[in-house]
Design a protein around this motif. Structure first.
Motif, PDB file in Angstrom:
ATOM      1  N   VAL A  51       0.585  -1.059  -0.154  1.00 21.44           N
ATOM      2  CA  VAL A  51      -0.014  -0.096  -0.191  1.00 21.44           C
ATOM      3  C   VAL A  51       0.898   1.186   0.002  1.00 21.44           C
ATOM      4  CG1 VAL A  51      -1.861   1.191   1.299  1.00 21.44           C
ATOM      5  CG2 VAL A  51      -1.888  -1.334   1.277  1.00 21.44           C
ATOM      6  N   TYR A  52       0.636   1.973  -1.093  1.00 19.77           N
ATOM      7  CA  TYR A  52       1.420   3.183  -0.896  1.00 19.77           C
ATOM      8  C   TYR A  52       0.829   4.578  -0.719  1.00 19.77           C
ATOM      9  CZ  TYR A  52       3.935  -0.069  -4.186  1.00 19.77           C
ATOM     10  OH  TYR A  52       4.343  -1.326  -4.701  1.00 19.77           O
ATOM     11  N   ALA A  53      -0.513   4.696  -0.607  1.00 19.25           N
ATOM     12  CA  ALA A  53      -0.907   5.901  -0.391  1.00 19.25           C
ATOM     13  C   ALA A  53      -2.670   5.599  -0.138  1.00 19.25           C
ATOM     14  CB  ALA A  53      -1.026   6.853  -1.153  1.00 19.25           C
ATOM     15  N   VAL A  54      -3.132   6.339   0.874  1.00 19.46           N
ATOM     16  CA  VAL A  54      -4.570   6.253   1.168  1.00 19.46           C
ATOM     17  C   VAL A  54      -4.945   7.489   1.075  1.00 19.46           C
ATOM     18  CG1 VAL A  54      -6.276   5.296   2.902  1.00 19.46           C
ATOM     19  CG2 VAL A  54      -4.205   4.116   2.657  1.00 19.46           C
ATOM     20  N   TYR A  55      -6.293   7.897   0.466  1.00 19.38           N
ATOM     21  CA  TYR A  55      -7.044   9.074   0.283  1.00 19.38           C
ATOM     22  C   TYR A  55      -8.490   8.892   0.689  1.00 19.38           C
ATOM     23  CZ  TYR A  55      -3.056  10.156  -2.493  1.00 19.38           C
ATOM     24  OH  TYR A  55      -1.672  10.473  -2.834  1.00 19.38           O
ATOM     25  N   PRO A  56      -8.707   9.125   1.900  1.00 15.42           N
ATOM     26  CA  PRO A  56     -10.101   8.995   2.351  1.00 15.42           C
ATOM     27  C   PRO A  56     -11.113   9.952   1.594  1.00 15.42           C
ATOM     28  CG  PRO A  56      -8.644   9.416   4.169  1.00 15.42           C
ATOM     29  CD  PRO A  56      -7.858   9.697   3.001  1.00 15.42           C
ATOM     30  N   VAL A  57     -12.353   9.377   1.326  1.00 11.62           N
ATOM     31  CA  VAL A  57     -13.490  10.089   0.789  1.00 11.62           C
ATOM     32  C   VAL A  57     -14.014  11.025   2.064  1.00 11.62           C
ATOM     33  CG1 VAL A  57     -15.898   9.975  -0.180  1.00 11.62           C
ATOM     34  CG2 VAL A  57     -14.013   8.155  -0.728  1.00 11.62           C
ATOM     35  N   ASP A  58     -14.339  11.992   1.598  1.00 10.23           N
ATOM     36  CA  ASP A  58     -15.241  13.225   2.590  1.00 10.23           C
ATOM     37  C   ASP A  58     -16.160  12.669   3.326  1.00 10.23           C
ATOM     38  OD1 ASP A  58     -17.167  15.221   3.183  1.00 10.23           O
ATOM     39  OD2 ASP A  58     -15.382  16.445   3.074  1.00 10.23           O
ATOM     40  N   SER A  59     -16.129  12.621   4.445  1.00  9.03           N
ATOM     41  CA  SER A  59     -17.257  11.831   5.503  1.00  9.03           C
ATOM     42  C   SER A  59     -18.692  12.500   4.985  1.00  9.03           C
ATOM     43  CB  SER A  59     -16.982  12.260   7.051  1.00  9.03           C
ATOM     44  OG  SER A  59     -17.158  13.496   7.226  1.00  9.03           O
ATOM     45  N   GLU A  60     -19.121  13.506   4.609  1.00 12.36           N
ATOM     46  CA  GLU A  60     -20.187  13.802   4.142  1.00 12.36           C
ATOM     47  C   GLU A  60     -20.648  13.112   3.179  1.00 12.36           C
ATOM     48  OE1 GLU A  60     -20.753  17.987   3.631  1.00 12.36           O
ATOM     49  OE2 GLU A  60     -20.111  18.643   5.647  1.00 12.36           O
ATOM     50  N   ALA A  86     -10.424   8.905  11.028  1.00 14.90           N
ATOM     51  CA  ALA A  86     -11.162   8.946  12.166  1.00 14.90           C
ATOM     52  C   ALA A  86     -12.457   9.577  11.941  1.00 14.90           C
ATOM     53  CB  ALA A  86     -10.430   9.577  13.430  1.00 14.90           C
ATOM     54  N   GLN A  87     -12.569  10.643  11.302  1.00  6.52           N
ATOM     55  CA  GLN A  87     -13.816  11.394  10.848  1.00  6.52           C
ATOM     56  C   GLN A  87     -14.607  10.475  10.109  1.00  6.52           C
ATOM     57  OE1 GLN A  87     -13.160  14.918   8.617  1.00  6.52           O
ATOM     58  NE2 GLN A  87     -15.027  15.805   9.033  1.00  6.52           N
ATOM     59  N   ALA A 130      -8.903   5.387  15.741  1.00  6.73           N
ATOM     60  CA  ALA A 130      -9.947   5.729  14.731  1.00  6.73           C
ATOM     61  C   ALA A 130     -10.761   4.592  14.674  1.00  6.73           C
ATOM     62  CB  ALA A 130      -9.095   5.805  13.330  1.00  6.73           C
ATOM     63  N   LEU A 131     -10.510   3.370  14.879  1.00  6.76           N
ATOM     64  CA  LEU A 131     -11.595   2.129  14.841  1.00  6.76           C
ATOM     65  C   LEU A 131     -12.524   2.370  16.177  1.00  6.76           C
ATOM     66  CD1 LEU A 131     -11.631  -0.298  12.942  1.00  6.76           C
ATOM     67  CD2 LEU A 131     -10.396  -1.674  14.299  1.00  6.76           C
ATOM     68  N   LYS A 132     -12.085   2.678  17.337  1.00  2.19           N
ATOM     69  CA  LYS A 132     -12.852   2.690  18.446  1.00  2.19           C
ATOM     70  C   LYS A 132     -14.454   2.919  18.133  1.00  2.19           C
ATOM     71  CE  LYS A 132     -12.961   3.965  23.316  1.00  2.19           C
ATOM     72  NZ  LYS A 132     -12.521   4.715  24.248  1.00  2.19           N
TER      73      LYS A 132
END
Length: 261
Positions: A51-60, A86-87, A130-132
């Motif tokens: 895995v080289y990078a992770v880009y989260p999708v906006d939470s909304e 975490a968001q 973040a998983l909590k």
């Protein structure tokens, strides 16, 4: 008469190699006779090994995807993979809490992925913290040995660590033994109802490394539960299915094999 399949709502990341993440979930859930409704939580840059990078999708956007599906489909089970941030985890957990308020028996299967198989991060924040929120709404958690060690208090045995995750919504923990070195892989189910109970299954350890085996198992369990099977039957059927997927795994490049889902 047109056949109707039960729906599993999946929150997971996209793996462009097709070995893990949302694609693995779709294939495994379909193989159980259910249908995956998919909410992509993050885009990743990865192959079948790294895995080289992770880009989260906006939470909304994550929540908007889910709400549109919940509005129009009957969701039997939820399956949770990586949240990406975490968001996102907080937003997903809040949405699940809403669903559980009106449906206390809603099954939520959490594959508590803290890193890739080779240890790379799969989110932007401290993975355990973040998983909590997701741990708190899950009804079944499927950690492997390294994951349960990080999720539970220190100084405990693996059994004690798994049992420590029980409570609240979570009445079931499937502790996976794939990271041990025994001749057989021992998966242990801890269940808390009126009293604590344990059931274990042993599977022949297969040679090689596999990309997406944890996703496959958790998604298969969710698919089995969505089809109306008991927890015990779902756990056994999903393990058998996963074992067969790994026995028939194929190569797409050097390194980890892809389960034949």
């Amino acid at each position: 008469m047109t056949a109707q399949r039960p729906c599993v709502l999946v929150f997971a990341g996209h793996d462009p190699s097709g070995g893990a993440g949302i694609q693995a979930d779709i294939e495994a859930i379909a193989a159980q006779g259910a249908h995956a409704l998919t909410v992509i939580t993050s885009l990743t840059v990865q192959d079948n090994n790294q895995v080289y990078a992770v880009y989260p999708v906006d939470s909304e956007i994550v929540v908007a995807q889910a709400r549109s599906l919940i509005k129009n489909f009957t969701v039997k089970v939820l399956k949770l993979g990586i949240a990406g941030s975490a968001q996102n985890a907080r937003a997903i957990a809040s949405l699940i809490a809403e669903l559980q308020a009106s449906n206390p028996d809603l099954a939520v299967v959490l594959d508590p992925v803290l890193s890739s198989g080779h240890g790379q991060a799969l989110g932007l924040d401290d993975a355990v913290l973040a998983l909590k929120p997701l741990v708190e709404v899950a009804t079944l958690i499927t950690p492997n040995l390294p994951e349960v060690k990080r999720l539970a208090p220190h100084g405990l045995t693996a059994t004690q660590q798994a049992v420590s995750l029980l409570g609240g919504h979570c009445q079931n923990v499937l502790l996976k033994g794939g990271h041990a070195s025994d001749e057989h892989v021992c998966n242990r189910w801890f269940r808390q109802s009126k009293q604590l109970s344990e059931i274990s299954w042993n599977w022949p350890r297969l040679e090689g490394e596999f990309h997406g085996s944890g996703c496959t198992l958790a998604a298969a369990i969710a698919g089995q539960l969505a089809c109306g099977h008991t927890m015990e039957k779902s756990l056994y059927a999903a393990q058998l299915y996963t074992q067969l997927c790994l026995q028939k795994a194929y190569s797409i490049a050097a390194g980890q094999l892809i389960p034949q889902r």
